[in-house]
Design a protein around this motif. Structure first.
Motif, PDB file in Angstrom:
ATOM      1  N   LEU A 164      -0.604  -8.570 -19.714  1.00 23.14           N
ATOM      2  CA  LEU A 164      -1.564  -9.475 -20.491  1.00 23.14           C
ATOM      3  C   LEU A 164      -1.379 -10.783 -20.394  1.00 23.14           C
ATOM      4  O   LEU A 164      -2.301 -11.693 -20.768  1.00 23.14           O
ATOM      5  N   THR A 165      -0.188 -11.241 -20.134  1.00 19.96           N
ATOM      6  CA  THR A 165       0.084 -12.776 -19.994  1.00 19.96           C
ATOM      7  C   THR A 165      -0.541 -13.335 -18.786  1.00 19.96           C
ATOM      8  O   THR A 165      -0.925 -14.588 -18.636  1.00 19.96           O
ATOM      9  N   GLU A 166      -1.026 -12.383 -18.036  1.00 25.41           N
ATOM     10  CA  GLU A 166      -1.875 -13.024 -16.645  1.00 25.41           C
ATOM     11  C   GLU A 166      -3.102 -12.690 -16.700  1.00 25.41           C
ATOM     12  O   GLU A 166      -3.859 -12.926 -15.627  1.00 25.41           O
ATOM     13  N   GLU A 175      -8.555  -4.742 -22.513  1.00 27.36           N
ATOM     14  CA  GLU A 175      -7.419  -4.012 -22.639  1.00 27.36           C
ATOM     15  C   GLU A 175      -6.925  -3.949 -24.098  1.00 27.36           C
ATOM     16  O   GLU A 175      -6.158  -2.985 -24.384  1.00 27.36           O
ATOM     17  N   VAL A 176      -7.083  -4.925 -24.835  1.00 22.43           N
ATOM     18  CA  VAL A 176      -6.669  -4.824 -26.318  1.00 22.43           C
ATOM     19  C   VAL A 176      -7.728  -4.159 -27.144  1.00 22.43           C
ATOM     20  O   VAL A 176      -7.499  -3.193 -27.820  1.00 22.43           O
ATOM     21  N   ALA A 205      -1.822 -13.409 -26.029  1.00 23.43           N
ATOM     22  CA  ALA A 205      -1.813 -12.146 -26.291  1.00 23.43           C
ATOM     23  C   ALA A 205      -1.669 -11.547 -27.664  1.00 23.43           C
ATOM     24  O   ALA A 205      -2.367 -10.788 -28.245  1.00 23.43           O
ATOM     25  N   VAL A 206      -0.737 -12.309 -28.355  1.00 23.29           N
ATOM     26  CA  VAL A 206      -0.467 -11.810 -29.832  1.00 23.29           C
ATOM     27  C   VAL A 206      -1.743 -12.176 -30.667  1.00 23.29           C
ATOM     28  O   VAL A 206      -2.104 -11.264 -31.415  1.00 23.29           O
ATOM     29  N   ASP A 207      -2.473 -13.256 -30.401  1.00 22.67           N
ATOM     30  CA  ASP A 207      -3.448 -13.419 -31.086  1.00 22.67           C
ATOM     31  C   ASP A 207      -4.735 -12.406 -31.161  1.00 22.67           C
ATOM     32  O   ASP A 207      -5.586 -12.181 -31.869  1.00 22.67           O
ATOM     33  N   ALA A 208      -4.691 -12.068 -29.619  1.00 28.35           N
ATOM     34  CA  ALA A 208      -5.956 -11.069 -29.233  1.00 28.35           C
ATOM     35  C   ALA A 208      -5.430  -9.660 -29.975  1.00 28.35           C
ATOM     36  O   ALA A 208      -6.384  -9.086 -30.554  1.00 28.35           O
ATOM     37  N   PRO A 224       6.846 -15.256 -29.765  1.00 32.35           N
ATOM     38  CA  PRO A 224       6.941 -16.413 -30.136  1.00 32.35           C
ATOM     39  C   PRO A 224       6.716 -16.630 -31.632  1.00 32.35           C
ATOM     40  O   PRO A 224       6.375 -15.751 -32.588  1.00 32.35           O
ATOM     41  N   ALA A 225       7.336 -17.770 -31.996  1.00 38.38           N
ATOM     42  CA  ALA A 225       7.303 -18.046 -33.566  1.00 38.38           C
ATOM     43  C   ALA A 225       6.090 -17.956 -34.394  1.00 38.38           C
ATOM     44  O   ALA A 225       5.077 -18.219 -33.875  1.00 38.38           O
ATOM     45  N   GLY A 226       6.201 -17.158 -35.428  1.00 40.93           N
ATOM     46  CA  GLY A 226       5.337 -16.598 -36.346  1.00 40.93           C
ATOM     47  C   GLY A 226       4.688 -15.605 -35.731  1.00 40.93           C
ATOM     48  O   GLY A 226       3.657 -15.143 -36.454  1.00 40.93           O
ATOM     49  N   SER A 227       5.080 -14.661 -34.849  1.00 40.49           N
ATOM     50  CA  SER A 227       4.530 -13.562 -34.494  1.00 40.49           C
ATOM     51  C   SER A 227       4.492 -12.289 -35.414  1.00 40.49           C
ATOM     52  O   SER A 227       3.803 -11.375 -35.706  1.00 40.49           O
ATOM     53  N   GLY A 228       5.849 -12.449 -36.280  1.00 43.54           N
ATOM     54  CA  GLY A 228       5.897 -11.402 -37.150  1.00 43.54           C
ATOM     55  C   GLY A 228       5.824 -10.029 -36.543  1.00 43.54           C
ATOM     56  O   GLY A 228       6.417  -9.636 -35.582  1.00 43.54           O
ATOM     57  N   ASP A 229       5.159  -9.054 -37.465  1.00 44.09           N
ATOM     58  CA  ASP A 229       4.917  -7.671 -36.997  1.00 44.09           C
ATOM     59  C   ASP A 229       4.139  -7.556 -35.811  1.00 44.09           C
ATOM     60  O   ASP A 229       3.986  -6.455 -35.414  1.00 44.09           O
ATOM     61  N   PHE A 230       3.711  -8.506 -35.170  1.00 43.46           N
ATOM     62  CA  PHE A 230       2.796  -8.539 -34.022  1.00 43.46           C
ATOM     63  C   PHE A 230       3.718  -8.555 -32.722  1.00 43.46           C
ATOM     64  O   PHE A 230       3.155  -8.872 -31.626  1.00 43.46           O
TER      65      PHE A 230
END
Length: 263
Positions: A164-166, A175-176, A205-208, A224-230
């Motif tokens: 997903l990063t690419e 995909e999401v 990807a986390v935001d999506a 990444p910082a702030g991702s938490g349960d994602f």
């Protein structure tokens, strides 16, 4: 005659901070195990396969330590109640057919549940994304429904197993978001979990995943910082993980950022 003690003064309870240098005592950290395929296939260049016998011994190891494997959905619900002690998350990536034929009977023997991350864009297909190693069949819609009927959580691994990063915006959305919609059509219920293919993720990807309506997402290392349960971290378990290695991985889970902290 029974003595009336309702008005008796209560003994002072120890302050938990006095046992931890003035800091509140932390609950034992829960962790999530990551599996893929369960079979007797010896051709395994990517270390994604455990034999049914090895899985049996690993689940026995958990049980003998008072631990039980559960789906990520169950683990997070227990954590929200402060009741995650004694639970370990079990996940199986890619949705191989051997989950139903081989892993499921072992899980049932040890009264465990698990989360199966499947690919609705490859129903009944095979692991064509692997550049080497054996081709393994993937669950079709009936297999997915059978796993769910057996008490397992079904969650998304994306549509087709791409990094997903690419991915461009269109592919990322498909995909999401589309995978969640298609999978809900197969199971007939809400899909709460997502798993990043290859364990690769970034803020985009986390935001999506968050905006697509999932409740959580699994990675491998913390995101990444702030991702938490994602971006829930996990511990890979393979064929070589016998009792001593399992104990070492369990003890290092929090130290290496692979544990789920209490909420």
């Amino acid at each position: 005659m029974v003595a009336d003690i309702s008005a008796a003064p209560r003994a002072a309870e120890p302050d938990p901070r006095s046992l931890t240098g003035g800091r509140p005592r932390r609950r034992p950290a829960a962790w999530v195990a990551m599996y893929h395929s369960v079979s007797n296939c010896l051709d395994d260049p990517h270390d994604i396969t455990v034999t049914p016998g090895r899985l049996e011994r690993q689940l026995a190891w958990l049980a003998h330590r008072g631990l039980r494997g559960v789906s990520v959905r169950e683990l997070l619900a227990a954590r929200a109640r402060g009741q995650e002690a004694g639970l370990v998350g079990l996940t199986f990536d890619d949705g191989y057919t051997d989950f139903v034929t081989t892993a499921l009977p072992v899980l049932h023997r040890w009264r465990c549940t698990a989360t199966v991350f499947v690919l609705p864009g490859r129903l009944g297909g095979e692991n064509a994304w692997e550049s080497s190693g054996p081709r393994k069949p993937l669950l079709d819609a009936d297999g997915i429904r059978g796993a769910e009927a057996a008490g397992m959580e079904i969650a998304s691994h994306g549509l087709t197993h791409v990094d997903l990063t690419e991915a461009d915006d269109r592919v990322l959305h498909s995909e999401v978001t589309e995978s969640r919609r298609l999978l809900a059509g197969v199971t007939g219920g809400a899909v709460e979990g997502f798993c990043y293919p290859y364990g690769l993720l970034d803020e985009r990807a986390v935001d999506a995943v968050r905006h697509a309506g999932y409740r959580y997402a699994c990675a491998i290392t913390p995101g990444p910082a702030g991702s938490g349960d994602f971006a829930l971290p996990r511990i890979h378990l393979g064929q070589a993980d016998h009792a001593l290695r399992l104990e070492l991985k369990r003890r290092l889970a929090r130290v290496r950022g692979r544990a789920l902290e209490a909420v």
